[in-house]
Motif scaffolding. Sequence first.
Motif, short mmCIF file in Angstrom:
data_model
loop_
_atom_site.label_atom_id
_atom_site.label_comp_id
_atom_site.label_asym_id
_atom_site.label_seq_id
_atom_site.Cartn_x
_atom_site.Cartn_y
_atom_site.Cartn_z
N LYS A 133 0.87 -1.18 -0.10
CA LYS A 133 0.09 0.08 -0.01
C LYS A 133 0.80 1.18 -0.10
CE LYS A 133 1.19 2.26 3.49
NZ LYS A 133 1.23 3.40 4.09
N THR A 134 0.60 2.25 -0.74
CA THR A 134 1.10 3.56 -0.61
C THR A 134 0.88 4.33 -1.79
OG1 THR A 134 2.86 5.19 -0.74
CG2 THR A 134 3.38 2.86 -1.56
N ILE A 135 0.32 5.67 -1.63
CA ILE A 135 -0.24 6.42 -2.78
C ILE A 135 1.08 6.91 -3.44
CG2 ILE A 135 -2.02 7.52 -1.44
CD1 ILE A 135 -0.46 10.27 -1.16
N ASP A 136 2.34 6.68 -2.83
CA ASP A 136 3.43 7.19 -3.67
C ASP A 136 3.94 6.17 -4.64
OD1 ASP A 136 3.81 9.14 -1.93
OD2 ASP A 136 5.05 8.28 -0.50
N ASN A 137 3.56 5.02 -4.76
CA ASN A 137 3.80 3.81 -5.73
C ASN A 137 5.36 3.74 -5.37
OD1 ASN A 137 3.49 1.78 -7.77
ND2 ASN A 137 3.69 3.21 -9.21
N GLY A 179 4.54 13.12 -2.06
CA GLY A 179 5.82 12.26 -2.61
C GLY A 179 6.92 13.17 -2.25
N HIS A 180 7.67 12.57 -1.15
CA HIS A 180 8.89 13.40 -0.48
C HIS A 180 9.97 12.72 -1.40
CE1 HIS A 180 8.18 16.23 2.55
NE2 HIS A 180 7.06 15.33 2.88
N LYS A 181 9.92 11.55 -1.63
CA LYS A 181 11.02 10.75 -2.30
C LYS A 181 11.00 10.49 -3.66
CE LYS A 181 12.83 9.02 2.15
NZ LYS A 181 12.37 8.03 2.99
N ALA A 230 6.17 18.14 -6.86
CA ALA A 230 6.23 17.09 -5.66
C ALA A 230 6.92 17.67 -4.46
CB ALA A 230 7.07 15.80 -6.10
N GLU A 231 6.28 17.18 -3.09
CA GLU A 231 6.72 17.56 -1.99
C GLU A 231 8.24 17.72 -2.09
OE1 GLU A 231 3.77 16.13 1.14
OE2 GLU A 231 4.84 14.69 0.29
N GLY A 232 8.93 16.82 -2.47
CA GLY A 232 10.30 16.45 -2.37
C GLY A 232 11.21 17.01 -3.49
N GLN A 283 -5.31 13.69 -0.54
CA GLN A 283 -4.93 12.81 -1.54
C GLN A 283 -4.91 11.30 -1.25
OE1 GLN A 283 -1.27 14.73 -3.96
NE2 GLN A 283 -1.67 15.72 -1.97
N ARG A 284 -4.73 11.29 0.31
CA ARG A 284 -4.95 9.95 0.98
C ARG A 284 -6.32 9.59 1.41
NH1 ARG A 284 0.25 10.06 4.74
NH2 ARG A 284 -1.45 9.86 6.24
N GLY A 285 -7.31 10.46 1.21
CA GLY A 285 -8.67 10.09 1.86
C GLY A 285 -9.37 9.79 0.82
O1 F6P Z 1 3.96 7.56 2.58
C1 F6P Z 1 2.69 8.35 2.05
C2 F6P Z 1 2.83 9.78 2.16
O2 F6P Z 1 1.41 10.27 2.14
C3 F6P Z 1 3.86 10.66 1.56
O3 F6P Z 1 3.13 11.01 0.16
C4 F6P Z 1 3.84 11.88 2.42
O4 F6P Z 1 4.80 12.69 2.12
C5 F6P Z 1 3.74 11.25 3.69
O5 F6P Z 1 3.09 10.09 3.60
C6 F6P Z 1 2.86 12.39 4.77
O6 F6P Z 1 3.14 11.80 5.98
P1 F6P Z 1 2.22 12.22 7.05
O7 F6P Z 1 0.81 11.53 7.04
O8 F6P Z 1 2.76 11.27 8.30
O9 F6P Z 1 2.05 13.67 7.18
#
Ligand code: F6P
Length: 357
Positions: A133-137, A179-181, A230-232, A283-285
């Motif tokens: 699982k992860t939105i970052d793929n 997407g930090h990384k 991207a965040e990163g 984006q995660r919701g």
């Molecule tokens: O790992 C998924 C993620 O949504 C990243 O894309 C994002 O940078 C990070 O988690 C945010 O983390 P948190 O919910 O701890 O703020």
Amino acid sequence: MKRIGLLTSGGDCQALNAAMRGVVKSLDCSKEDTEIYGFLEGYKGLIYGNFKMLTGKDFSGILTKGGTILGSSRTPFKTIREPDENGLDKVEAMKQNYYKLRLDVLVILGGNGTHKTANLLREEGLNIITLPKTIDNDLWGTDMTFGFQSAVDIATDCIDCIHTTAASHGRIFIVEVMGHKVGYLTLNAGMAGGADIILIPEIPYDMDKIIEAIEKRHQRGSAFTIIAVAEGAISKEKAALSKKELKKAMEENPYPSVSYEIADEIQKRTGQEVRVTVPGHTQRGGSPCPYDRVFASRLGAEAGELILKGEYGFMVGYRNREIVKVPLEDVAGKLKMLEPDASIIKEAKLLGISFGD
Ligand code: F6P
């Protein structure tokens, strides 16, 4: 009889429930009797013995439900071997709870950090199966993770909304995507939303090139520009710093995130109005998109089959359009990043999208 533990760890995403439902439903359809133990709030539940017994009914009606019925938390791998504030050995505690409940297998749903701990538990002798699982793929060993497509939809919707207002006002807009990384999410949402400039961590940007791209649009008569960041995302100058130097530069940086820094610089250099929009955790919701519902259900069903066969120590992943089992030791600790010379980046460039390089 199979005793199965379930836990969801790390940042949540869409389709966690769909995946767990897939596991339980496929087992329910077999002749095997099962007992399901749901550990609460990720590894914390396993460490402190917080769980609830679940039945098939608990998984009914959750296919479309976002979040996770078990709750989640981040339990950093780098401190997993350190005792907690009361001196508890966390790894030992997880093992003891596993053995006390006489579990046959622990099914763990998570991303990169989660997989490191999952592999450690495997090395410690526990039977583990994981789901990606992860939105970052960005999980190594699978072409796709669930949550990703749903997040692409949300980030794209955001860019679509920004597009109309940007056009009305002739403004430059930055949409900051999670997407930090890695930049999979930003790249896909950026392309889907018709962004003009896409900045991702894998391709450090040059501010001059960004300004060039904006000016080129202006010369062609486009008064607005959409930049997906991207965040990163990182500048060429910062990417050249050592780890220590970069940490210092980040500490001294007055901006809340990279997008605001880029916005400020563009405003100074072009004199044009720049606005920043950060969809953040939206984006995660919400509900998983149909792709994620199907994908997570398939992964869950295959995990159920592995459990019935007693095949442990694998992540159920997806490669070359097939569901595959990937040894956990191969997955743990590796990040799947976009290659700057990937075909999709070449094609984006052919479409005139600038990556600021
Ligand atoms: O790992 C998924 C993620 O949504 C990243 O894309 C994002 O940078 C990070 O988690 C945010 O983390 P948190 O919910 O701890 O703020």
